[in-house]
Design a protein around this motif. Structure first.
Motif, PDB file in Angstrom:
ATOM      1  N   VAL A 221      14.726  19.650  22.915  1.00 52.42           N
ATOM      2  CA  VAL A 221      15.770  19.271  24.150  1.00 52.42           C
ATOM      3  C   VAL A 221      16.429  20.561  24.594  1.00 52.42           C
ATOM      4  CG1 VAL A 221      17.913  17.877  24.708  1.00 52.42           C
ATOM      5  CG2 VAL A 221      16.095  16.823  24.051  1.00 52.42           C
ATOM      6  N   MET A 222      16.774  21.112  23.606  1.00 47.50           N
ATOM      7  CA  MET A 222      17.840  22.373  23.634  1.00 47.50           C
ATOM      8  C   MET A 222      16.749  23.401  24.256  1.00 47.50           C
ATOM      9  SD  MET A 222      20.875  21.173  22.832  1.00 47.50           S
ATOM     10  CE  MET A 222      21.475  22.876  22.930  1.00 47.50           C
ATOM     11  N   GLU A 223      15.612  23.544  23.908  1.00 49.19           N
ATOM     12  CA  GLU A 223      14.598  24.482  24.305  1.00 49.19           C
ATOM     13  C   GLU A 223      14.405  24.457  25.718  1.00 49.19           C
ATOM     14  OE1 GLU A 223      10.465  26.443  23.247  1.00 49.19           O
ATOM     15  OE2 GLU A 223      11.214  24.969  21.832  1.00 49.19           O
ATOM     16  N   ILE A 224      13.864  23.223  26.577  1.00 50.92           N
ATOM     17  CA  ILE A 224      13.039  23.113  27.570  1.00 50.92           C
ATOM     18  C   ILE A 224      14.141  22.721  28.686  1.00 50.92           C
ATOM     19  CG2 ILE A 224      12.435  20.783  26.846  1.00 50.92           C
ATOM     20  CD1 ILE A 224      10.380  23.677  28.956  1.00 50.92           C
ATOM     21  N   SER A 225      15.061  21.608  28.298  1.00 51.93           N
ATOM     22  CA  SER A 225      15.987  21.026  29.338  1.00 51.93           C
ATOM     23  C   SER A 225      16.879  21.766  29.918  1.00 51.93           C
ATOM     24  CB  SER A 225      16.259  19.794  29.002  1.00 51.93           C
ATOM     25  OG  SER A 225      17.244  19.864  28.182  1.00 51.93           O
ATOM     26  N   ASP A 226      17.216  21.276  31.247  1.00 47.44           N
ATOM     27  CA  ASP A 226      18.219  22.125  31.966  1.00 47.44           C
ATOM     28  C   ASP A 226      19.444  21.330  31.840  1.00 47.44           C
ATOM     29  OD1 ASP A 226      16.808  24.234  33.249  1.00 47.44           O
ATOM     30  OD2 ASP A 226      15.695  22.649  34.304  1.00 47.44           O
TER      31      ASP A 226
ATOM     32  N   ILE B   1      26.167   6.931  29.178  1.00 51.10           N
ATOM     33  CA  ILE B   1      27.325   7.618  28.346  1.00 51.10           C
ATOM     34  C   ILE B   1      27.714   8.717  29.170  1.00 51.10           C
ATOM     35  CG2 ILE B   1      27.985   8.621  26.341  1.00 51.10           C
ATOM     36  CD1 ILE B   1      27.717   5.609  26.142  1.00 51.10           C
ATOM     37  N   GLY B   2      26.842   9.589  29.689  1.00 52.14           N
ATOM     38  CA  GLY B   2      27.193  10.715  30.311  1.00 52.14           C
ATOM     39  C   GLY B   2      25.822  11.898  30.520  1.00 52.14           C
ATOM     40  N   ALA B   3      26.117  12.731  31.373  1.00 54.56           N
ATOM     41  CA  ALA B   3      25.155  13.861  31.488  1.00 54.56           C
ATOM     42  C   ALA B   3      25.716  15.273  31.214  1.00 54.56           C
ATOM     43  CB  ALA B   3      24.476  13.540  32.840  1.00 54.56           C
ATOM     44  N   VAL B   4      25.087  16.230  30.585  1.00 56.97           N
ATOM     45  CA  VAL B   4      25.745  17.405  30.367  1.00 56.97           C
ATOM     46  C   VAL B   4      24.604  18.469  30.509  1.00 56.97           C
ATOM     47  CG1 VAL B   4      27.290  16.570  28.556  1.00 56.97           C
ATOM     48  CG2 VAL B   4      25.214  17.244  27.764  1.00 56.97           C
ATOM     49  N   ASN B   5      25.275  19.710  30.798  1.00 56.51           N
ATOM     50  CA  ASN B   5      24.292  20.897  31.022  1.00 56.51           C
ATOM     51  C   ASN B   5      23.811  21.245  29.528  1.00 56.51           C
ATOM     52  OD1 ASN B   5      24.539  21.098  33.829  1.00 56.51           O
ATOM     53  ND2 ASN B   5      26.546  22.358  33.675  1.00 56.51           N
ATOM     54  N   THR B   6      22.535  21.566  29.365  1.00 61.38           N
ATOM     55  CA  THR B   6      22.047  21.946  27.957  1.00 61.38           C
ATOM     56  C   THR B   6      22.653  23.162  27.471  1.00 61.38           C
ATOM     57  OG1 THR B   6      20.147  21.066  28.763  1.00 61.38           O
ATOM     58  CG2 THR B   6      20.016  22.232  26.616  1.00 61.38           C
TER      59      THR B   6
ATOM     60  N   GLU C  76      25.666  24.069  27.744  1.00 62.98           N
ATOM     61  CA  GLU C  76      27.006  23.842  27.477  1.00 62.98           C
ATOM     62  C   GLU C  76      27.108  22.810  26.422  1.00 62.98           C
ATOM     63  OE1 GLU C  76      28.788  22.539  31.144  1.00 62.98           O
ATOM     64  OE2 GLU C  76      28.425  24.538  31.975  1.00 62.98           O
ATOM     65  N   THR C  77      26.160  22.381  25.712  1.00 65.34           N
ATOM     66  CA  THR C  77      26.141  21.521  24.653  1.00 65.34           C
ATOM     67  C   THR C  77      25.631  21.810  23.312  1.00 65.34           C
ATOM     68  OG1 THR C  77      25.977  19.009  24.102  1.00 65.34           O
ATOM     69  CG2 THR C  77      23.983  20.036  25.141  1.00 65.34           C
ATOM     70  N   SER C  78      25.366  21.037  22.382  1.00 70.71           N
ATOM     71  CA  SER C  78      24.912  21.263  21.082  1.00 70.71           C
ATOM     72  C   SER C  78      24.196  20.257  20.515  1.00 70.71           C
ATOM     73  CB  SER C  78      25.921  21.709  20.039  1.00 70.71           C
ATOM     74  OG  SER C  78      26.937  20.782  19.868  1.00 70.71           O
ATOM     75  N   ILE C  79      23.450  20.206  19.656  1.00 73.79           N
ATOM     76  CA  ILE C  79      22.877  18.944  18.982  1.00 73.79           C
ATOM     77  C   ILE C  79      23.940  17.924  18.159  1.00 73.79           C
ATOM     78  CG2 ILE C  79      21.186  18.306  16.876  1.00 73.79           C
ATOM     79  CD1 ILE C  79      19.425  20.633  17.511  1.00 73.79           C
ATOM     80  N   PRO C  80      24.857  18.431  17.602  1.00 73.44           N
ATOM     81  CA  PRO C  80      25.652  17.589  17.065  1.00 73.44           C
ATOM     82  C   PRO C  80      26.568  16.703  18.098  1.00 73.44           C
ATOM     83  CG  PRO C  80      25.866  19.820  15.809  1.00 73.44           C
ATOM     84  CD  PRO C  80      25.349  20.115  17.118  1.00 73.44           C
ATOM     85  N   GLN C  81      26.897  17.296  19.008  1.00 69.16           N
ATOM     86  CA  GLN C  81      27.455  16.741  20.353  1.00 69.16           C
ATOM     87  C   GLN C  81      26.538  15.732  20.892  1.00 69.16           C
ATOM     88  OE1 GLN C  81      28.783  19.298  23.597  1.00 69.16           O
ATOM     89  NE2 GLN C  81      29.512  17.501  24.764  1.00 69.16           N
ATOM     90  N   LEU C  82      25.363  16.161  21.104  1.00 67.59           N
ATOM     91  CA  LEU C  82      24.327  15.205  21.538  1.00 67.59           C
ATOM     92  C   LEU C  82      24.184  13.935  20.809  1.00 67.59           C
ATOM     93  CD1 LEU C  82      21.624  17.512  23.218  1.00 67.59           C
ATOM     94  CD2 LEU C  82      23.497  16.184  24.273  1.00 67.59           C
ATOM     95  N   THR C  83      24.088  14.259  19.370  1.00 63.08           N
ATOM     96  CA  THR C  83      23.873  13.181  18.418  1.00 63.08           C
ATOM     97  C   THR C  83      25.062  12.127  18.551  1.00 63.08           C
ATOM     98  OG1 THR C  83      22.721  14.496  16.915  1.00 63.08           O
ATOM     99  CG2 THR C  83      23.612  12.696  16.136  1.00 63.08           C
TER     100      THR C  83
ATOM    101  N   MET D 275      26.811  11.477  20.989  1.00 66.18           N
ATOM    102  CA  MET D 275      27.045  10.903  22.205  1.00 66.18           C
ATOM    103  C   MET D 275      25.816   9.666  22.018  1.00 66.18           C
ATOM    104  SD  MET D 275      27.073  13.881  25.153  1.00 66.18           S
ATOM    105  CE  MET D 275      26.947  12.596  26.490  1.00 66.18           C
ATOM    106  N   MET D 276      24.914   9.898  21.523  1.00 72.56           N
ATOM    107  CA  MET D 276      23.760   8.731  21.312  1.00 72.56           C
ATOM    108  C   MET D 276      24.455   7.737  20.228  1.00 72.56           C
ATOM    109  SD  MET D 276      20.700  11.479  20.740  1.00 72.56           S
ATOM    110  CE  MET D 276      19.681  10.157  19.871  1.00 72.56           C
ATOM    111  N   VAL D 277      25.096   8.040  19.078  1.00 67.27           N
ATOM    112  CA  VAL D 277      25.218   7.241  18.122  1.00 67.27           C
ATOM    113  C   VAL D 277      26.453   6.552  18.272  1.00 67.27           C
ATOM    114  CG1 VAL D 277      25.456   6.941  15.585  1.00 67.27           C
ATOM    115  CG2 VAL D 277      23.802   8.464  16.711  1.00 67.27           C
TER     116      VAL D 277
END
Length: 592
Positions: free
Chosen positions: A266-271, A282-287, A289-296, A298-300
């Motif tokens: 996700v961090m490599e390919i997405s915008d 929950i929300g949408a963020v620019n790749t 401007e985010t990080s794996i812990p933040q995305l996790t 948001m998911m959990v």
């Protein structure tokens, strides 16, 4: 400058009885972007995309394309609005070529003999005006083709040949697809696909089949592509090729939505990244401007430890020795070719390979479900110190020796669990023959086999539900009513509870969300710490490298090498998965 909006989903809700799959979801996709759609298992990602692609119809909300609300009731409607979806399980005809599959389902332009005959008759009867210079009183005259005998004969002839014209058009459409084939080849060349369109599907690798599915969608004019778990069974090299193609498509203005669980990708390919939780947006963020812990989080909904704590192997003893194992299926296809390896207590042996390389057959052969054509499977019994050849043992006898198989196939309810039975009864499948324990005195207990014991299976079911966070109304719910991820939790939990000495797990986290996946990884590590020999078949190479002590790589039923999980990398394993790397010393390296 803001990008133009490709599609908007506003207030989308979908209900299946009392189950809320999606609730008031707002999602915007822009032209020329790659959007990753994340969420836990059962969060409604695939359901939402199925509504956009016409498989489901939303109960509430609307879809807006180019500023206008549209109604999408079928995949055909979705194609009309240039939306196409590539599903995780490919929908291809194996005996057809790639080009045949791409063209399959394309409709011949409508041609009605009756309607065309009416048009010709109307044209012939249509008045035409001519000037007669010899008639001074009425120089302008009205004439019709049907006014003359020759004109009527010409109309009759043109009408009579219409069935032949239709037959010719049909033959041209079905048997002369050169122009359409050229279009497919132009699409492949434009975006950088490396594919032989004349190759049969059954001769193709998984990545080639995926390429056919993507070209098929593009051929139908899709500008919005939805990819469901596109890298689930690809090697790192194949994944990078796919990403290059997706970047080319993005540069061409295509909008791409990727459903995935792999946060590194996700961090490599997405915008941008959009996150769903329990069916809600929950929300949408620019790749960027985010990080794996933040995305996790948001998911959990809470912070989660994403580290796999791998300890060093302790007290390693040979527990299972496989030598020269070969297996040929009923169609005469050799699935295993001279496979040899050793599984040791207190370590996790990972098995990597492209899907269909023999992983399933290997575990089923060890478990006694399949009979090998040659080779030995020796189990070193820690209780007796004796060596047992499992090739001559029945599945029941193998289970008694402590060898347990936790296998999660694509058909989750086809092997380990019975869909119509509740969770408690599925726990009893491993213990019903023992019967109910009865005390004969203060120190001794015997099992009465004619009476079923439901107390211990019920306690086990309750413990699994609590520890693995299985979402279910009760322990009496039939497992077929659970989501795919929860079905897997029930199966893996039951097998681990059997306290085996050799534990084999094939794809135990397939379909699970990231939080549940790490719960399973921790359970496997706990088994390792207890001295169990764990054999783990996985799809995610990052996890295999982080979790396993040694990794055995299989390609087309052959072992191409065994490497140390602490010192190897994805690229090396990926090359071994395609047998592109010589690994003569890999076994020695792993043993050291």
């Amino acid at each position: 400058m803001a990008k133009p909006v490709a599609v908007q989903m506003k207030g989308i809700s979908k209900f299946f009885g009392e189950v809320v799959a999606n609730k008031d979801v707002d999602l915007t996709v822009y032209e020329g972007e790659i959007l990753s759609l994340l969420g836990e298992n059962g969060s409604g990602k695939t359901t939402l995309m199925n509504m956009l692609s016409g498989i489901y119809f939303p109960d509430e909300g609307e879809v807006v394309i180019e500023g206008e609300p549209v109604v999408i009731r079928s995949p055909r409607d979705a194609y009309r609005y240039k939306i196409g979806m590539v599903h995780q399980h490919f929908k291809l005809v194996d005996v057809f070529t790639a080009l045949d599959n791409i063209l399959l389902g394309e409709e011949m332009p409508r041609y009605s003999v009756k309607e065309r005959a009416a048009e010709l008759k109307e044209e012939a009867a249509e008045p035409r005006y001519v000037v007669d210079n010899d008639d001074a009183e009425a120089p302008v005259k009205t004439v019709r083709a049907t006014d003359t005998k020759a004109g009527r004969a010409k109309l009759a002839l043109r009408t009579a040949v219409l069935p032949v014209v239709k037959l010719f058009k049909k033959a041209q459409f079905n048997w002369l697809p050169r122009k359409r084939g050229q279009k497919a080849r132009e699409i492949a060349a434009k975006y950088g696909f490396d594919i032989d369109l004349n190759k049969k599907i059954y001769d193709m690798s998984v990545s080639e089949k995926q390429t056919v599915e993507i070209i098929k969608v593009l051929y139908r004019g899709a500008d919005i592509l939805i990819l469901d778990e596109p890298t689930a069974v690809l090697t790192p090299q194949e994944t990078e090729k796919l990403f290059d193609v997706l970047r080319n498509m993005r540069e061409d203005g295509k909008s791409i939505i990727i459903i995935t669980h792999k946060l590194n990708e996700v961090m490599e390919i997405s915008d941008r990244v959009a996150v769903l939780r329990k069916g809600e947006f929950i929300g949408a963020v620019n790749t960027s401007e985010t990080s794996i812990p933040q995305l996790t989080e948001m998911m959990v909904g809470r912070k989660t430890d994403l580290n796999i704590h791998r300890g060093d192997p302790v007290g390693c003893e040979e527990r299972l020795t496989v030598e020269g194992l070969s297996f040929t299926d009923h169609e005469g296809v050799q699935k295993l070719k001279d496979v040899s390896f050793t599984a040791r207590s207190g370590e996790i042996l990972g098995i990597a390979g492209i899907a269909g390389s023999g992983q399933r057959e290997l575990l089923e052969t060890i478990a006694g479900l399949l009979r090998p054509s040659k080779g030995t499977i020796v189990y070193h019994d820690p209780a007796t110190g004796k060596d047992e050849n499992l090739v001559k043992k029945s599945p029941a006898k193998i289970r008694e020796l402590g060898v347990r198989l936790s296998f999660v196939p694509e058909d989750r309810l086809g092997m380990g669990l019975v869909g119509s039975m509740d969770i408690i009864d599925n726990m009893m499948l491993r213990s019903y023959k023992r019967g109910i324990p009865v005390k004969i005195d203060k120190k001794h207990t015997v099992n009465v086999p004619l009476i079923l014991d439901r107390k211990r299976p019920r306690q086990l079911a309750e413990r699994i539900i609590q520890e693995l966070e299985v979402v279910t109304p009760s322990t009496h719910t039939p497992v077929r009513r659970l989501s795919g991820g929860n079905i897997q939790k029930v199966l893996v939990g039951r097998e681990i509870a059997a306290a085996p000495t050799v534990f084999m797990a094939a794809y135990p986290v397939r379909g699970l969300d990231i939080n549940s996946s790490y719960t399973i990884y921790n359970l496997l590590n706990e088994q390792k710490e207890k001295g169990v020999a764990v054999i783990y078949v996985g799809e995610d190479l990052d996890v295999l490298i982080e979790l396993c002590d040694r990794i055995m790589v299989i390609c087309a039923g052959k072992v191409t090498g065994i490497v140390d999980g602490r010192t190897t990398d994805k690229e090396t394993i990926g090359l071994m998965m395609t047998d592109s790397l010589s690994s003569e010393n890999s076994e020695e390296v792993a043993n050291d």
